[in-house]
Write an enzyme that holds these catalytic residues in place. Structure first.
Site, PDB file in Angstrom:
ATOM      1  N   GLU A   1       0.966  -1.145  -0.054  1.00  0.00           N
ATOM      2  CA  GLU A   1      -0.048  -0.107   0.006  1.00  0.00           C
ATOM      3  C   GLU A   1       0.937   1.176  -0.060  1.00  0.00           C
ATOM      4  OE1 GLU A   1      -2.963  -0.266  -0.766  1.00  0.00           O
ATOM      5  OE2 GLU A   1      -3.188  -2.221  -0.474  1.00  0.00           O
TER       6      GLU A   1
ATOM      7  N   HIS B   1       3.804   6.279  -5.335  1.00  0.00           N
ATOM      8  CA  HIS B   1       2.990   6.568  -6.768  1.00  0.00           C
ATOM      9  C   HIS B   1       2.344   7.860  -6.816  1.00  0.00           C
ATOM     10  CE1 HIS B   1       1.193   4.729 -10.633  1.00  0.00           C
ATOM     11  NE2 HIS B   1       1.988   5.550 -10.940  1.00  0.00           N
TER      12      HIS B   1
ATOM     13  N   HIS C   1       1.606   2.217  -3.458  1.00  0.00           N
ATOM     14  CA  HIS C   1       0.853   3.054  -4.198  1.00  0.00           C
ATOM     15  C   HIS C   1       0.932   4.414  -3.673  1.00  0.00           C
ATOM     16  CE1 HIS C   1      -1.829  -0.069  -5.968  1.00  0.00           C
ATOM     17  NE2 HIS C   1      -2.216  -0.737  -4.891  1.00  0.00           N
TER      18      HIS C   1
HETATM   19 ZN   LIG Z   1      -3.033  -2.521  -4.691  1.00  0.00          ZN
END
Ligand SMILES: [Zn+2]
Length: 755
Positions: free
Chosen positions: A507, A513, A510
């Site tokens: 997570e 990102h 992410h």
């Molecule tokens: Zn994911």
């Protein structure tokens, strides 16, 4: 993943039209802030908190409905002003104006849908039910507005003559394509038919979901005697007796089916005939064996989707729906999966033979069948790898996992630092907040961490933004990670399982990102990428959970402070390669089956018009794969494949994404290990080429910029134990270069595996 994408509101809120000002001429620095207007709805104005973080203390549940209504009205007015503009359509007065519209809607949606996922109650659920279809209609009214489309198309058709940045060009293309995809370019008659098909699909797929659920919930499997259930725990047997009684058959035992083909109780069941009975009930679910039969619905769904695709001039539904993916055609997806088939089929046969041997050792005189598989596979796993999950957990304390593991990785790779802060309001006392500082010490954004399970939170783990990074609004990212770790009783240390450790790294991948987003436009920012790309950067970050240098920094025994022993990590690693003929095989088969159903032409789909033909097509599609489908059936059979048949589009022609992103992930891990592992140089390169690019580029080009080559499926096959490691392959190289402590490839966790 963005939580907003999971809602009916997705397009209006995050599919290309977020942004938008209360007054379009404002820039973010001059917009009035919350302090200056009393009595107004909270969401009308920008948050006055640092980073425009939501002020949860100031938001009332009564704000949401009026805020949604007002926000939709504002956006409607903004769209009308774009349409009514007497000036010639330009990129600025049409595409950027559209991108700027709906800003209040983004604000209220970002908070509301976060809370319905993490801390909901009856009132919020009611609002959700009421507002979702309205948001969906609101979004349709924008993407299908013919006057708006005429202006967008005028700009698009003139694109060769315009001077634009690559990001501008991408925004133009995405805006145009998403409107075309919705039906903006169709004739009135075609558009009417598309609307009819959408309505019909919505009805039929909802019916499919209900029937598939009925086939589970209303059709438990009955057993006459306790002996049938030998091997199950006392509490499972008690539940089975209770369920039978509730179902009007006191004295018997009943087991409710779970959604996958395999059933979780099968491995414990000693009685082979009972195992077969339970498995067969699952396998034949909703296929006409009982009075629940979804085959006619499947025929209808497949036909409607193929017809809709044909209206758009596409050969099949998969081609229609894959327009914005990294994998651009059904054939490319089929070819990708086809590469794995020989090694996978071989592994299925080898593991099957191993299990039959094990059965013989135990005195059994039969060949392994799907209902026997996990019982014997689990026994082998326990004997060979002996991983004791409770023992492993002693090395993982939540605060250390986050601050000395995840944050340490982010510091080593990207130079980030983190400061805990307690001045920002939170929506639940268990939420932790950090300021994230960039490599030069400047503010990068805010990170909320919401780790614990609670009844008001939906299951799983996810990431999204309260505020998207964008230069258009001069905004920095405000990001949250949500997990579902069982909370330790007060006073006890908060230990977490290895799966949750992996998920925390995932997570945060992410989150990175989102933090490294470097975009002008919010709708191309950070994780706003294709379905078959977005899980890739997060999966890559799981590799650092077991990377020796990282592990040594955070995996300390709760009592002794000792670092986790190498042998224990080796065992976790080794056990992850076992049983992939089944674990991985059933997912590949489901992905292939999904693609086979959705690569049918209109004529082919229309010809499958009886339940018998649905069964026959599934059978031939599965046989064609070249896998051992009798020994290892697909994770979902057609008649209960909810991912692809419930919801107008669902995950249709998209189930392969789980495999595709895993392939990119494994290839990237190899790149990191070939280039020295956990270094700032590698991190900066990854940030530069992938994490900062958002949805602004062609994904394959982006990948080549990063790795210097196209991704190679081989690394995934090696990681899964489906192919042999060659001497000098990255995992070995890294083992050598990181003082031989631990193998450097990571283990997959719950977050990245298919569900
Ligand atoms: Zn994911």
């Amino acid at each position: 993943m963005r939580i907003l994408l999971a809602t009916a509101a997705s397009l209006a809120l995050s599919g290309g039209f977020h942004g938008a000002a209360i007054a379009q001429t404002n820039t973010s620095t001059t917009v009035t802030t919350q302090d200056s207007l009393e009595g107004a709805n909270y969401f009308e104005l920008e948050s006055s908190l640092p980073f425009k973080a939501p002020d949860f203390d100031a938001i009332s549940e009564d704000d949401y409905m009026p805020a949604f209504e007002k926000a939709m009205a504002i956006q409607k007015g903004e769209i009308q002003r774009i349409v009514d503009n007497p000036a010639q359509p330009t990129f600025e007065n049409t595409i950027v104006a559209l991108e700027k519209s709906g800003r209040m809607l983004s604000r209220v949606g970002a908070v509301f849908f976060h809370l319905t996922g993490t801390n909901t109650n009856d009132r919020l659920d009611e609002i959700n039910t009421e507002i979702s279809p309205r948001l969906s209609a609101h979004s349709d009214s924008i993407v299908l507005n013919p006057e708006l489309f005429a202006r967008v198309k005028a700009v698009y058709d003139n694109r060769a003559a315009m001077s634009m940045t690559p990001e501008d060009a991408k925004l133009l293309e995405e805006t145009y394509k998403s409107m075309v995809h919705a039906g903006a370019e169709l004739t009135d008659a075609e558009r009417e038919r598309v609307k009819e098909i959408n309505t019909e699909l919505s009805t039929v797929t909802t019916e499919f979901a209900q029937e598939a659920r009925n086939a589970m919930a209303d059709q438990p499997v009955f057993f006459d005697s306790r002996e049938d259930l030998a091997g199950l725990s006392e509490s499972d047997i008690t539940s089975a007796a209770k369920l039978a009684e509730e179902e009007g058959q006191p004295g018997k035992y009943a087991i409710a089916l779970q959604n996958t083909t395999q059933q979780p109780l099968l491995p414990s069941m000693e009685n082979r005939a009972a195992r077969e009975k339970l498995f067969m009930a699952s396998y034949h679910r909703a296929d006409g064996t009982t009075d629940v039969d979804t085959r006619e619905l499947v025929a209808k769904i497949v036909e409607l989707r193929a017809e809709k695709a044909a209206l758009f001039g596409e050969p099949d539904w998969a081609s229609y729906t894959m327009y914005d993916r990294m994998v651009e055609s059904p054939q490319a997806a089929l070819d990708f999966m086809g590469q794995m088939v020989p090694a996978l089929a071989e592994t299925q046969r080898r593991e099957g033979a191993l299990l039959t041997e094990k059965i013989a050792e135990e005195g059994g005189d039969f060949e392994v069948q799907p209902w026997d598989w996990y019982r014997y596979a689990n026994q082998i796993k326990a004997e060979q790898y002996q991983v004791d999950d409770d023992e492993v957990m002693q090395y993982f304390q939540l605060d250390k996992v986050l601050e000395d593991g995840v944050f340490y990785m982010a510091e080593k790779l990207y130079g980030l630092t983190f400061e805990r802060r307690t001045d920002l309001p939170v929506y639940h006392p268990d939420v932790w907040v950090y300021t994230v500082k960039d490599r030069d010490g400047s503010d990068l954004g805010v990170f909320y961490f919401d780790p614990f399970q609670r009844p008001s939170k939906r299951g799983g783990a996810w990431m999204s933004n309260f505020v998207d990074q964008s230069y258009l609004w001069n905004e920095k990212p405000v990001i949250y990670n949500v997990l579902n770790i069982p909370k330790a009783p007060d006073g006890e240390p908060q230990l977490v399982s290895f799966d949750w450790v992996n998920t925390a790294f995932h997570e945060f991948g992410h989150a990175l990102h989102g933090f490294f987003a470097d975009q002008t436009y919010p709708s191309l920012s950070g994780t706003a990428t294709a379905r078959d790309f977005v899980e890739y950067p997060s999966q890559v970050h799981e590799m650092w959970a077991t990377y020796p240098e990282v592990l040594r920094n955070y995996a300390k025994h709760v009592d002794t402070g000792e670092t986790i022993p190498t042998e224990l990590v080796d065992k976790i690693e080794a056990s992850s390669k076992f049983n992939q003929g089944y674990d991985f095989g059933e997912v590949v088969e489901a992905a292939l089956l999904d693609m086979k159903w959705h690569a049918l032409s209109k004529a082919e789909a229309a010809a499958i018009d009886t339940p018998e033909k649905v069964s026959a097509y599934e059978d031939s599609a599965l046989r064609d794969l070249g896998l051992e489908v009798d020994l290892v059936p697909p994770r979902y059979r057609t008649t209960y494949f909810n991912h692809i048949f419930s919801g107008p589009a669902g995950y249709s022609a998209g189930y392969y994404s789980y495999l595709w992103t895993q392939m990119l992930d494994r290839d990237s891990r190899a790149w990191f290990l070939q280039n020295g592992g956990l270094t700032r140089e590698n991190g900066d390169h990854y940030r530069e080429t992938v994490l900062s690019q958002g949805g602004t580029r062609d994904y394959s080009e982006m990948y080549r910029d990063f790795a210097g080559r196209d991704p190679d499926v081989q690394y995934m096959l090696i990681a899964l134990g489906l192919a042999e490691e060659q001497p000098g392959t990255p995992e070995q190289t890294a083992g050598d270069s990181s003082d031989g402590k631990l193998p450097a490839g990571a283990v997959d966790g719950g977050a990245s595996s298919a569900n």
